[in-house]
Design a protein around this motif. Structure first.
Motif, PDB file in Angstrom:
ATOM      1  N   ILE A 190     -41.095   3.405 -19.262  1.00  0.00           N
ATOM      2  CA  ILE A 190     -39.998   2.721 -18.581  1.00  0.00           C
ATOM      3  C   ILE A 190     -39.184   1.914 -19.583  1.00  0.00           C
ATOM      4  CG2 ILE A 190     -39.415   1.008 -16.819  1.00  0.00           C
ATOM      5  CD1 ILE A 190     -41.923   1.918 -15.286  1.00  0.00           C
ATOM      6  N   GLY A 191     -39.872   1.280 -20.541  1.00  0.00           N
ATOM      7  CA  GLY A 191     -39.156   0.531 -21.575  1.00  0.00           C
ATOM      8  C   GLY A 191     -38.239   1.416 -22.395  1.00  0.00           C
ATOM      9  N   THR A 192     -38.711   2.614 -22.756  1.00  0.00           N
ATOM     10  CA  THR A 192     -37.880   3.563 -23.506  1.00  0.00           C
ATOM     11  C   THR A 192     -36.654   3.958 -22.692  1.00  0.00           C
ATOM     12  OG1 THR A 192     -39.834   4.389 -24.669  1.00  0.00           O
ATOM     13  CG2 THR A 192     -37.880   5.794 -24.689  1.00  0.00           C
ATOM     14  N   ALA A 193     -36.847   4.151 -21.383  1.00  0.00           N
ATOM     15  CA  ALA A 193     -35.709   4.469 -20.511  1.00  0.00           C
ATOM     16  C   ALA A 193     -34.696   3.331 -20.473  1.00  0.00           C
ATOM     17  CB  ALA A 193     -36.209   4.781 -19.101  1.00  0.00           C
ATOM     18  N   LEU A 194     -35.179   2.094 -20.429  1.00  0.00           N
ATOM     19  CA  LEU A 194     -34.267   0.947 -20.421  1.00  0.00           C
ATOM     20  C   LEU A 194     -33.493   0.829 -21.732  1.00  0.00           C
ATOM     21  CD1 LEU A 194     -36.468  -1.751 -18.657  1.00  0.00           C
ATOM     22  CD2 LEU A 194     -34.472  -0.585 -17.714  1.00  0.00           C
ATOM     23  N   ALA A 218     -25.947   4.108 -25.762  1.00  0.00           N
ATOM     24  CA  ALA A 218     -26.956   3.043 -25.783  1.00  0.00           C
ATOM     25  C   ALA A 218     -26.973   2.231 -27.064  1.00  0.00           C
ATOM     26  CB  ALA A 218     -28.339   3.661 -25.561  1.00  0.00           C
ATOM     27  N   ARG A 219     -26.550   2.813 -28.172  1.00  0.00           N
ATOM     28  CA  ARG A 219     -26.748   2.204 -29.485  1.00  0.00           C
ATOM     29  C   ARG A 219     -26.159   0.788 -29.601  1.00  0.00           C
ATOM     30  NH1 ARG A 219     -24.762   6.325 -32.514  1.00  0.00           N
ATOM     31  NH2 ARG A 219     -26.469   7.581 -31.729  1.00  0.00           N
ATOM     32  N   PRO A 220     -24.956   0.529 -29.076  1.00  0.00           N
ATOM     33  CA  PRO A 220     -24.404  -0.832 -29.220  1.00  0.00           C
ATOM     34  C   PRO A 220     -25.216  -1.906 -28.496  1.00  0.00           C
ATOM     35  CG  PRO A 220     -22.686   0.754 -28.636  1.00  0.00           C
ATOM     36  CD  PRO A 220     -23.989   1.450 -28.444  1.00  0.00           C
ATOM     37  N   HIS A 221     -26.071  -1.477 -27.554  1.00  0.00           N
ATOM     38  CA  HIS A 221     -26.823  -2.435 -26.742  1.00  0.00           C
ATOM     39  C   HIS A 221     -28.299  -2.499 -27.159  1.00  0.00           C
ATOM     40  CE1 HIS A 221     -23.311  -2.241 -24.067  1.00  0.00           C
ATOM     41  NE2 HIS A 221     -23.395  -0.941 -24.177  1.00  0.00           N
ATOM     42  N   GLU A 222     -28.647  -1.906 -28.301  1.00  0.00           N
ATOM     43  CA  GLU A 222     -30.056  -1.749 -28.662  1.00  0.00           C
ATOM     44  C   GLU A 222     -30.794  -3.080 -28.750  1.00  0.00           C
ATOM     45  OE1 GLU A 222     -32.863   0.415 -32.038  1.00  0.00           O
ATOM     46  OE2 GLU A 222     -30.672   0.514 -32.210  1.00  0.00           O
ATOM     47  N   GLU A 223     -30.232  -4.043 -29.453  1.00  0.00           N
ATOM     48  CA  GLU A 223     -30.946  -5.312 -29.638  1.00  0.00           C
ATOM     49  C   GLU A 223     -31.136  -6.056 -28.322  1.00  0.00           C
ATOM     50  OE1 GLU A 223     -30.567  -9.455 -32.251  1.00  0.00           O
ATOM     51  OE2 GLU A 223     -29.293  -7.742 -32.724  1.00  0.00           O
ATOM     52  N   ALA A 224     -30.081  -6.124 -27.515  1.00  0.00           N
ATOM     53  CA  ALA A 224     -30.180  -6.824 -26.231  1.00  0.00           C
ATOM     54  C   ALA A 224     -31.162  -6.125 -25.301  1.00  0.00           C
ATOM     55  CB  ALA A 224     -28.800  -6.910 -25.574  1.00  0.00           C
ATOM     56  N   ASN A 225     -31.131  -4.797 -25.288  1.00  0.00           N
ATOM     57  CA  ASN A 225     -32.038  -4.060 -24.416  1.00  0.00           C
ATOM     58  C   ASN A 225     -33.489  -4.192 -24.879  1.00  0.00           C
ATOM     59  OD1 ASN A 225     -30.149  -3.146 -22.582  1.00  0.00           O
ATOM     60  ND2 ASN A 225     -29.693  -1.289 -23.724  1.00  0.00           N
ATOM     61  N   ARG A 226     -33.706  -4.256 -26.198  1.00  0.00           N
ATOM     62  CA  ARG A 226     -35.068  -4.432 -26.709  1.00  0.00           C
ATOM     63  C   ARG A 226     -35.644  -5.762 -26.223  1.00  0.00           C
ATOM     64  NH1 ARG A 226     -34.051  -4.965 -31.712  1.00  0.00           N
ATOM     65  NH2 ARG A 226     -33.941  -2.732 -32.180  1.00  0.00           N
ATOM     66  N   GLU A 227     -34.851  -6.818 -26.298  1.00  0.00           N
ATOM     67  CA  GLU A 227     -35.328  -8.120 -25.835  1.00  0.00           C
ATOM     68  C   GLU A 227     -35.582  -8.116 -24.330  1.00  0.00           C
ATOM     69  OE1 GLU A 227     -36.427 -10.681 -27.637  1.00  0.00           O
ATOM     70  OE2 GLU A 227     -36.150  -9.195 -29.222  1.00  0.00           O
ATOM     71  N   LYS A 228     -34.740  -7.402 -23.599  1.00  0.00           N
ATOM     72  CA  LYS A 228     -34.943  -7.288 -22.150  1.00  0.00           C
ATOM     73  C   LYS A 228     -36.265  -6.586 -21.850  1.00  0.00           C
ATOM     74  CE  LYS A 228     -31.429  -5.921 -19.727  1.00  0.00           C
ATOM     75  NZ  LYS A 228     -30.405  -5.026 -19.117  1.00  0.00           N
ATOM     76  N   VAL A 229     -36.517  -5.468 -22.544  1.00  0.00           N
ATOM     77  CA  VAL A 229     -37.749  -4.711 -22.337  1.00  0.00           C
ATOM     78  C   VAL A 229     -38.972  -5.577 -22.654  1.00  0.00           C
ATOM     79  CG1 VAL A 229     -39.145  -2.787 -23.216  1.00  0.00           C
ATOM     80  CG2 VAL A 229     -36.720  -2.445 -22.706  1.00  0.00           C
ATOM     81  N   LEU A 230     -38.933  -6.304 -23.769  1.00  0.00           N
ATOM     82  CA  LEU A 230     -40.088  -7.096 -24.181  1.00  0.00           C
ATOM     83  C   LEU A 230     -40.294  -8.326 -23.301  1.00  0.00           C
ATOM     84  CD1 LEU A 230     -39.758  -6.806 -28.064  1.00  0.00           C
ATOM     85  CD2 LEU A 230     -41.214  -5.497 -26.511  1.00  0.00           C
ATOM     86  N   SER A 231     -39.236  -8.781 -22.650  1.00  0.00           N
ATOM     87  CA  SER A 231     -39.405  -9.882 -21.696  1.00  0.00           C
ATOM     88  C   SER A 231     -40.021  -9.380 -20.394  1.00  0.00           C
ATOM     89  CB  SER A 231     -38.064 -10.574 -21.428  1.00  0.00           C
ATOM     90  OG  SER A 231     -37.184  -9.721 -20.726  1.00  0.00           O
ATOM     91  N   ILE A 232     -39.668  -8.148 -19.998  1.00  0.00           N
ATOM     92  CA  ILE A 232     -40.242  -7.567 -18.780  1.00  0.00           C
ATOM     93  C   ILE A 232     -41.675  -7.112 -19.019  1.00  0.00           C
ATOM     94  CG2 ILE A 232     -40.047  -5.622 -17.155  1.00  0.00           C
ATOM     95  CD1 ILE A 232     -36.996  -5.788 -17.548  1.00  0.00           C
ATOM     96  N   CYS A 279     -40.937   4.390 -30.217  1.00  0.00           N
ATOM     97  CA  CYS A 279     -40.506   4.912 -28.914  1.00  0.00           C
ATOM     98  C   CYS A 279     -39.264   4.176 -28.405  1.00  0.00           C
ATOM     99  CB  CYS A 279     -41.636   4.790 -27.893  1.00  0.00           C
ATOM    100  SG  CYS A 279     -43.002   5.925 -28.139  1.00  0.00           S
ATOM    101  N   LEU A 280     -39.288   2.854 -28.506  1.00  0.00           N
ATOM    102  CA  LEU A 280     -38.145   2.087 -28.012  1.00  0.00           C
ATOM    103  C   LEU A 280     -36.894   2.375 -28.846  1.00  0.00           C
ATOM    104  CD1 LEU A 280     -39.626  -1.380 -26.989  1.00  0.00           C
ATOM    105  CD2 LEU A 280     -39.452   0.726 -25.670  1.00  0.00           C
ATOM    106  N   ALA A 281     -37.065   2.514 -30.146  1.00  0.00           N
ATOM    107  CA  ALA A 281     -35.915   2.852 -30.991  1.00  0.00           C
ATOM    108  C   ALA A 281     -35.356   4.213 -30.627  1.00  0.00           C
ATOM    109  CB  ALA A 281     -36.327   2.810 -32.461  1.00  0.00           C
ATOM    110  N   LEU A 282     -36.247   5.167 -30.324  1.00  0.00           N
ATOM    111  CA  LEU A 282     -35.817   6.514 -29.941  1.00  0.00           C
ATOM    112  C   LEU A 282     -35.013   6.484 -28.645  1.00  0.00           C
ATOM    113  CD1 LEU A 282     -36.134   9.460 -30.927  1.00  0.00           C
ATOM    114  CD2 LEU A 282     -38.162   9.623 -29.459  1.00  0.00           C
TER     115      LEU A 282
END
Length: 237
Positions: free
Chosen positions: A148-152, A109-123, A99-102
């Motif tokens: 909400i994580g998928t949206a982020l 969004a693609r250039p920010h995928e790794e940073a956003n994933r870490e943000k989602v998992l910290s929240i 879901c998060l990858a989707l």
């Protein structure tokens, strides 16, 4: 600071039923926006029109100064305007990781995928614990976290949440409210529909009471308005 989102004289509905009547509002100029009001009076219809899920009958919607009225939801997402609707509308057989990858599929969004994933998992640290778990096995609160994580992951410039705590147990609701506040403090401007007025007062600097498809009251920063006054407007007493 100018408004990031501007809605002007919007009329919209379903078939022969008109729900919104020349409604106007703005977001992004005074901080987070909270929308409240009785059920069935146009809040969700407004969000659907903004995100391209419903074509308005008339009026204009502008995002970052550009007209988006009538654009497809995909085109609107690509601009960074992201809507999390009610009801945890996820693919039940996908894992949290899927879901998060989707959520990061767009070129925006693609250039920010790794940073956003870490943000989602910290929240939402619970999502890290259940990383390979399928959505259909999650609780309602966990599914809302995934939504909400998928949206982020879509790297929103403006995030719209439609009743994010609806139907949740009090403890899970408190966790989700804290997460939404953390998202806001992280710099993402929000539009939130919520029945919990106390939470809206904590989260939002700018409030709109939507009643019978119109903005009945607008509360801007600096206007003193306590909980009792807002509840009086809400219930019409």
């Amino acid at each position: 600071m100018s408004a990031l989102l501007e809605v002007s004289d919007l009329t919209a509905g379903y078939g022969q039923v008109t729900v919104l009547h020349r409604l106007s509002m703005a977001a992004g100029e005074f901080g987070n926006v909270g929308l409240f009001g009785p059920n069935g009076h146009g809040k969700t219809t407004l969000l659907r029109a903004i995100s391209g899920l419903l074509r308005p009958n008339s009026g204009t919607i502008r995002f970052d100064g550009e007209p988006i009225t009538g654009l497809s939801p995909r085109a609107i997402v690509a601009r960074g305007l992201i809507h999390v609707p009610q009801g945890n509308r996820l693919f039940p057989d996908l894992t949290i990781a899927d879901c998060l990858a989707l959520g990061a599929y767009s070129a925006h969004a693609r250039p920010h995928e790794e940073a956003n994933r870490e943000k989602v998992l910290s929240i939402f640290p619970k999502l890290r614990e259940r990383w390979r778990q399928r959505v259909r096995t999650l609780s309602g609160g966990e599914r809302q976290m995934v939504s909400i994580g998928t949206a982020l992951m879509s790297h929103p410039r403006l995030l719209i949440l439609d009743e994010p705590t609806l139907g949740l147990a009090p403890k899970i609701k408190d966790e989700l409210c804290a997460a939404v506040l953390a998202i806001s403090k992280g710099g993402v401007p929000l539009i939130v529909v919520e029945q919990d007025v106390e939470f809206l007062l904590e989260l939002s600097q700018h409030l709109y009471l939507v009643n019978h498809g119109e903005v009945a009251t607008e509360i801007r920063p600096g206007q003193t308005m306590d909980h009792a006054e807002i509840m009086s407007m809400y219930f019409g007493h």
